[in-house]
Enzyme design. Structure first.
Site, PDB file in Angstrom:
ATOM      1  N   HIS A 278       0.852  -1.190   0.000  1.00  0.00           N
ATOM      2  CA  HIS A 278       0.000   0.000   0.000  1.00  0.00           C
ATOM      3  C   HIS A 278       0.886   1.238   0.000  1.00  0.00           C
ATOM      4  CE1 HIS A 278      -0.171   1.355   4.480  1.00  0.00           C
ATOM      5  NE2 HIS A 278       0.936   0.692   4.288  1.00  0.00           N
TER       6      HIS A 278
ATOM      7  N   CYS B 128       6.134   6.665   3.883  1.00  0.00           N
ATOM      8  CA  CYS B 128       4.923   5.881   3.600  1.00  0.00           C
ATOM      9  C   CYS B 128       4.113   6.400   2.419  1.00  0.00           C
ATOM     10  CB  CYS B 128       4.052   5.780   4.841  1.00  0.00           C
ATOM     11  SG  CYS B 128       4.849   4.839   6.153  1.00  0.00           S
TER      12      CYS B 128
ATOM     13  N   HIS C  78       4.961   0.416  -0.524  1.00  0.00           N
ATOM     14  CA  HIS C  78       5.724  -0.455   0.376  1.00  0.00           C
ATOM     15  C   HIS C  78       4.798  -1.557   0.878  1.00  0.00           C
ATOM     16  CE1 HIS C  78       3.775   2.414   3.078  1.00  0.00           C
ATOM     17  NE2 HIS C  78       3.905   1.522   4.052  1.00  0.00           N
TER      18      HIS C  78
ATOM     19  N   HIS D  54       3.736  -4.684   4.017  1.00  0.00           N
ATOM     20  CA  HIS D  54       3.723  -5.092   5.416  1.00  0.00           C
ATOM     21  C   HIS D  54       3.268  -6.541   5.506  1.00  0.00           C
ATOM     22  CE1 HIS D  54       4.070  -1.033   7.086  1.00  0.00           C
ATOM     23  NE2 HIS D  54       3.138  -0.645   6.235  1.00  0.00           N
TER      24      HIS D  54
ATOM     25  N   HIS E 162      -1.550 -10.665  -0.248  1.00  0.00           N
ATOM     26  CA  HIS E 162      -0.781 -10.474  -1.482  1.00  0.00           C
ATOM     27  C   HIS E 162      -1.517  -9.615  -2.503  1.00  0.00           C
ATOM     28  CE1 HIS E 162       1.854 -13.416   0.294  1.00  0.00           C
ATOM     29  NE2 HIS E 162       2.758 -13.061  -0.600  1.00  0.00           N
TER      30      HIS E 162
ATOM     31  N   GLU F 287       1.102  -3.422  11.938  1.00  0.00           N
ATOM     32  CA  GLU F 287       1.735  -3.272  10.626  1.00  0.00           C
ATOM     33  C   GLU F 287       3.218  -3.607  10.694  1.00  0.00           C
ATOM     34  OE1 GLU F 287       1.037   0.696   9.150  1.00  0.00           O
ATOM     35  OE2 GLU F 287       2.798   1.441  10.170  1.00  0.00           O
TER      36      GLU F 287
END
Length: 143
Positions: A14, A23, A27, A29, A75, A133
Site C-alpha cells: 500500500h 509511507c 511499500h 507489510h 498479497h 503493521e
C-alpha cells in the site's frame, strides 16, 4: 463475560495518499490481525446450540472467518479509492496485479475498523480488532 481471540496475518502492499514521508511510497507489510469477541453467555444446552453448546462461538468457525477476511487482502495491492489515475489502475490490472480498491486511506487504523465491520457483518460479536503493521506498531479498533 467470556472473551475469545484469534490471530491471523496477511501480506500486502500500500501507500498513503497525502502523506509526507516514507509511507507515501509503495511499500509492504505483513499485517498481524488479532480479533476479540465476547459474550455474557454461552450457547445453552438446547438442541439448537449443537456443536456450539457451552461456547461463545466454535473456535473453528471463528478462526475460519478471520482467515477468510485476511486471505481476501493477502498479497494484494491495497489502494485508496481515487488515489490513482484510472489509467494506472487499468495498467496494473492488465499486468495481472491483484488490486483491492478500498473507500478509505489504507492506514492500520482503517484496516482494523474495516475488518471489524466485515466480521460483525458475518455475525461475530466483535469487541476489538488489533492490526499490527510491524512487530512493534499496532492499532486497536475497540467497539
Amino acid at each position: 463475560m467470556y472473551q475469545l481471540s484469534t490471530e491471523y496475518w496477511f501480506d500486502s502492499a500500500h501507500f498513503l495518499t497525502d502523506y509526507h514521508g516514507k509511507c507515501e511510497n509503495l511499500h509492504g507489510h505483513q499485517w498481524r490481525v488479532t480479533v476479540y469477541i465476547a459474550s455474557d453467555e454461552l450457547a445453552d444446552g438446547s438442541a439448537d446450540a449443537g456443536t456450539s453448546r457451552g461456547m461463545v462461538v466454535d473456535f473453528g468457525a471463528f478462526k475460519r472467518m478471520v482467515r477468510e477476511e485476511c486471505d481476501a487482502l493477502d498479497h494484494a495491492f491495497l489502494v485508496e479509492e481515487g488515489s490513482l489515475k484510472p489509467t494506472t489502475i487499468e495498467a496494473l490490472e492488465s499486468e495481472g496485479f491483484s488490486l483491492t480498491i478500498l473507500p478509505f486511506r489504507t492506514t492500520a487504523e482503517n484496516l482494523a475498523h474495516y475488518l471489524a465491520d466485515r466480521l460483525i457483518g458475518r455475525g461475530l460479536p466483535v469487541t476489538r480488532v488489533d492490526c499490527n503493521e510491524t512487530p512493534n506498531n499496532r492499532t486497536s479498533y475497540i467497539l
